[in-house]
Design an enzyme around this catalytic site. Sequence first.
Site, short mmCIF file in Angstrom:
data_model
loop_
_atom_site.label_atom_id
_atom_site.label_comp_id
_atom_site.label_asym_id
_atom_site.label_seq_id
_atom_site.Cartn_x
_atom_site.Cartn_y
_atom_site.Cartn_z
N THR A 154 0.86 -1.19 0.00
CA THR A 154 0.00 0.00 0.00
C THR A 154 0.89 1.24 0.00
O THR A 154 2.01 1.19 0.50
CB THR A 154 -0.88 -0.03 1.27
OG1 THR A 154 -1.81 -1.09 1.13
CG2 THR A 154 -1.64 1.27 1.49
N SER A 184 -11.40 -2.06 2.77
CA SER A 184 -10.06 -1.74 3.26
C SER A 184 -10.10 -0.52 4.17
O SER A 184 -11.03 0.28 4.11
CB SER A 184 -9.17 -1.45 2.05
OG SER A 184 -8.06 -0.69 2.41
N ASP A 185 -9.08 -0.38 5.00
CA ASP A 185 -8.99 0.82 5.87
C ASP A 185 -8.58 2.06 5.08
O ASP A 185 -8.74 3.19 5.57
CB ASP A 185 -7.93 0.59 6.95
CG ASP A 185 -6.56 0.40 6.33
OD1 ASP A 185 -6.34 -0.66 5.70
OD2 ASP A 185 -5.72 1.31 6.42
N GLY A 206 -5.94 -4.12 7.34
CA GLY A 206 -7.00 -3.10 7.44
C GLY A 206 -7.91 -3.31 8.64
O GLY A 206 -8.32 -2.36 9.31
N1 ASP Z 1 -4.19 -1.72 4.63
C1 ASP Z 1 -4.45 -2.43 3.40
C2 ASP Z 1 -5.75 -3.17 3.53
O1 ASP Z 1 -5.97 -3.84 4.51
C3 ASP Z 1 -3.36 -3.41 3.03
C4 ASP Z 1 -1.93 -2.90 3.15
O2 ASP Z 1 -1.68 -1.89 3.78
O3 ASP Z 1 -1.05 -3.53 2.57
O4 ASP Z 1 -6.52 -3.13 2.62
#
Ligand code: ASP
Length: 280
Positions: A154, A184-185, A206
Site C-alpha cells: 500500500t 479496506s482501511d 486493514g
Molecule cells: N491496509 C491495506 C488493507 O488492509 C493493506 C496494506 O496496507 O497492505 O486493505
Amino acid sequence: MKLIIHGGFFSESSTSAETKLAKQDALRRILYETYSFLQHHSALETVIHAVELLENDALFNAGTGSQIQSDGKIRMSASIMDGVSKKFSGVINIEEVKNPIRVAEKLFSAEDRVLGGEGSIVFARKNKFDKYSTEIPQRRIEYEQKRAAAGMGTVGCVALDAQGHLAAATSTGGKGFEIPGRISDSATVAGNYCNEFCGVSCTGVGEDIVSGALAAKIVTRVTDGMQLESAVQKTFEELSRFDGFAGVIAMDANGRMYHFNSHPKIVFGSYDGDELNVFD
Ligand code: ASP
C-alpha cells in the site's frame, strides 16, 4: 516544506534483496520528483501527485500492480484528506481505473465524497476515467499459486506546504485474496486522516487498523497537545494489546516527521529539501 511517503510493508523472509533495492530506488526518485512539485503546489495537490506516481509503479500494491482478490478481480481503494478544509474523499473497491487517487480527487468537490463499488465505477466513467487494467503478470502468477504478493505495498504520502498546510493521501490494492466486498482501511479515517495539526497514512492489516482507529486517533492526540512520537507510540501500544499489525507515517504542523510499525518494517522515505532518507 516537507514530505514523507511510504510503500507499505517489506517482508525480509519473502521478498528478494533486489525488490527491496528497487522499492527504495523508486521511493527516492518519487521523493525528488514530488519535492520539486511541492515548490509550486499545495500540500493537497502534492499528496495526490505523489500517490499517483506510486500507483503507476508496479512494484507497489496500489493502482498498477494491485493484488488480486479471491474471485480473480482487482478492487482498489484510495482517499485524500485536506488539513485545511478537513474534507475527506475517497473510493472503495473501484475497478479498472488507472489512478484511484485521481477519482478520489474528483470526488473532493462533490457533495457525496466517498463512493464504493459500482457507484464509484459509474462515477469514474462519467468523469472520463477510461477503462484500464491494473493487473500485471506477476500478480496473476501469485494469484494462481494462491499466495499474496510478497510484502504488502500500500502507498501513502503526507506533505507540508510553503503555507504550513498539511494533507494526507493513501491508496491500496488491498490485502490480496479478500472476499469481494471487503472494505479496506485505506479510504477510511482509520487509514488516512489529517487536520491542521497532523497528517497520517497507514498500511498493514486493514481490520487491525480500523480496530485501532489508528490515523484518527494519532491526529486527535496531537491536536490535544501530545508530542507526535508519544501520540504514535501510545496508539501502537493500544494496538499491541490485540496483536494488531500496522505501520504509519506521520507529520505534524511543525514539520516533525515520524514513522512506526508493529511487526515487519514499513518501507518509507522522507525529504525536507536537505536530507533525503529512505528506509525499510
Ligand atoms: N491496509 C491495506 C488493507 O488492509 C493493506 C496494506 O496496507 O497492505 O486493505
